[in-house]
Design an enzyme around this catalytic site. Structure first.
Site, mmCIF file in Angstrom:
data_model
loop_
_atom_site.group_PDB
_atom_site.id
_atom_site.type_symbol
_atom_site.label_atom_id
_atom_site.label_comp_id
_atom_site.label_asym_id
_atom_site.label_seq_id
_atom_site.Cartn_x
_atom_site.Cartn_y
_atom_site.Cartn_z
ATOM 1 N N GLY A 79 54.151 53.625 47.546
ATOM 2 C CA GLY A 79 53.145 53.853 46.504
ATOM 3 C C GLY A 79 52.573 52.555 45.974
ATOM 4 O O GLY A 79 52.164 51.676 46.738
ATOM 5 N N GLU A 97 44.217 52.068 42.637
ATOM 6 C CA GLU A 97 44.372 50.633 42.316
ATOM 7 C C GLU A 97 45.521 50.391 41.337
ATOM 8 O O GLU A 97 45.478 49.471 40.518
ATOM 9 C CB GLU A 97 43.084 50.025 41.732
ATOM 10 C CG GLU A 97 41.784 50.496 42.333
ATOM 11 C CD GLU A 97 41.716 50.360 43.846
ATOM 12 O OE1 GLU A 97 42.658 49.831 44.464
ATOM 13 O OE2 GLU A 97 40.721 50.802 44.418
#
Length: 401
Positions: free
Chosen positions: A133, A378
């Site tokens: 992740g 992001e």
């Protein structure tokens, strides 16, 4: 977005030009069409490139406009305010290109930037992995192993990759030194051309972002050379640092898009509140609703001011390392704040429109679905808060979270 006193005459003219273009081209009808098909809007992407709106920061010698971050954000804001899901897909066509612009060799720039500026291809930045992740500081599962004097082979997989099914070139973050301590000191970015050994599997049925192609990309003995290291062989094991610098700019863009989405949703809510009657009067006349609108409008104004300041600091940090900490902090603040603002403004707009707000025809439900993803991409909102805490409280104080 920015007010007149903040902009130069040239920037103001750019703002007017992109605002007019966005009103004509970034229509809800067009956005709904691409969302239903879950297709990338190639026609609008190419049109944006042909007008020079997507190559704002590509140097002129490589076919771009040679402007800075402020000019790019002007374009992002005005297109996102017209229709954020469609604007995101179009702007994401150049995702990862900033790495080549900021760190690439002349040869890497000359090979890829003109094609991107013309809209002939899309690019990608590949960082996230199925097991990791947002944790890029770990030992990456995607590895590049040296098999010759200047030859490497990449194996592994990246997931939730923007333009996974359309990219022609990607900047791929891999582990080149598994024993490095800490692990991120052994990571490298390679500029990888799409070739045999690279397979992409699309991810369908997303809550939002449906016209921005997302997927998983696997690498099986994909051959690259020292010349494919982003910035050349001297940048071996510098990939993590290049990625973090890139993500600061990307987070500014996400925050900017969030504020623009919030303003669009609020304007739709205000328009409806002035027209809709209930219990014998316009609903804008109910104090509780009016106060919610006032509070949101105030927060949006703060967000717009924050975009300008953050962009200025991030640009300074590129040339003056004394601004790096401030740039990271502000970029994380803007990304977290702008994304949350978008979610809450869309939620408010749905409340104001009532049952109509829950219907696709009125757009705010689609914007709401889009806005939620802004909190994830992001780096999640938790990652942003951790980054901010690190600079406010010190690394030692936050080492356990």
């Amino acid at each position: 977005m920015f007010t007149g006193f903040e902009l130069t005459e040239e920037q103001r003219l750019l703002q007017e030009a992109i605002r007019d273009f966005a009103k004509k081209e970034f229509t809800p009808e067009k956005s709904r069409e691409y969302e239903e098909k879950e297709e990338f809007p190639w026609d609008l992407y190419r049109k944006m490139c042909q007008h020079g709106f997507l190559g704002m920061r590509i140097p002129e010698e490589y076919g771009g406009q040679g402007y800075g971050l402020i000019e790019e954000l002007i374009v992002v804001y005005e297109t996102a305010k017209a229709d954020a899901p469609l604007a995101n897909a179009v702007h994401a066509g150049h995702f990862g290109a900033g790495l080549i612009i900021n760190f690439g060799t002349h040869e890497q720039k000359a090979k890829w930037l003109p094609k991107l500026a013309r809209g002939e291809i899309t690019s990608a930045g590949m960082f996230t992995e199925p097991a990791g992740g947002s944790d890029l500081a770990r030992v990456l599962d995607t590895r590049a192993s040296k098999v010759g004097d200047r030859v490497w082979k990449i194996n592994g997989a990246k997931t939730f990759i923007t333009n996974a099914t359309t990219f022609s070139v990607a900047c791929v973050l891999v582990q080149t030194e598994p024993s490095a301590q800490p692990p991120y000191r052994g990571q490298t970015l390679f500029v990888v051309e799409r070739k045999p050994g690279i397979d992409a599997t699309p991810i369908k049925g997303k809550m939002g972002w449906r016209c921005s192609p997302t997927g998983e990309v696997s690498f099986s003995d994909v051959e690259v050379t020292d010349d494919d290291i982003l910035g050349g062989p001297a940048n071996l094991n510098r990939g993590f640092y290049q990625t973090i610098a890139f993500l600061d700019e990307a987070r500014v863009g996400i925050g900017c898009m969030g504020v623009a989405t919030a303003e669009a949703a609020l304007e739709r809510a205000v328009q409806y509140a002035k027209e809709r009657k209930a219990f014998g009067r316009k609903i804008a006349g109910f104090q509780g609703l009016a106060h919610r609108i006032v509070e949101m409008a105030t927060r949006i104004e703060f967000g717009k001011a924050m975009i300008f300041r953050t962009a200025k600091v991030v640009e300074k940090a590129r040339h003056d390392k004394t601004f790096i900490d401030e740039a990271v902090k502000l970029a994380s603040m803007l990304k977290w704040y702008g994304a949350r603002l978008a979610v809450e403004a869309c939620d408010l707009a749905i409340d104001v429109l009532g049952g109509y707000g829950y219907i696709a025809e009125y757009d705010v439900e689609r914007w709401f679905r889009f806005a939620k993803q802004l909190e994830i991409v992001e780096g999640t909102k938790e990652v942003q808060k951790n980054a901010i805490a690190r600079y406010l409280l010190g690394r030692e104080a936050v080492q356990y979270f």
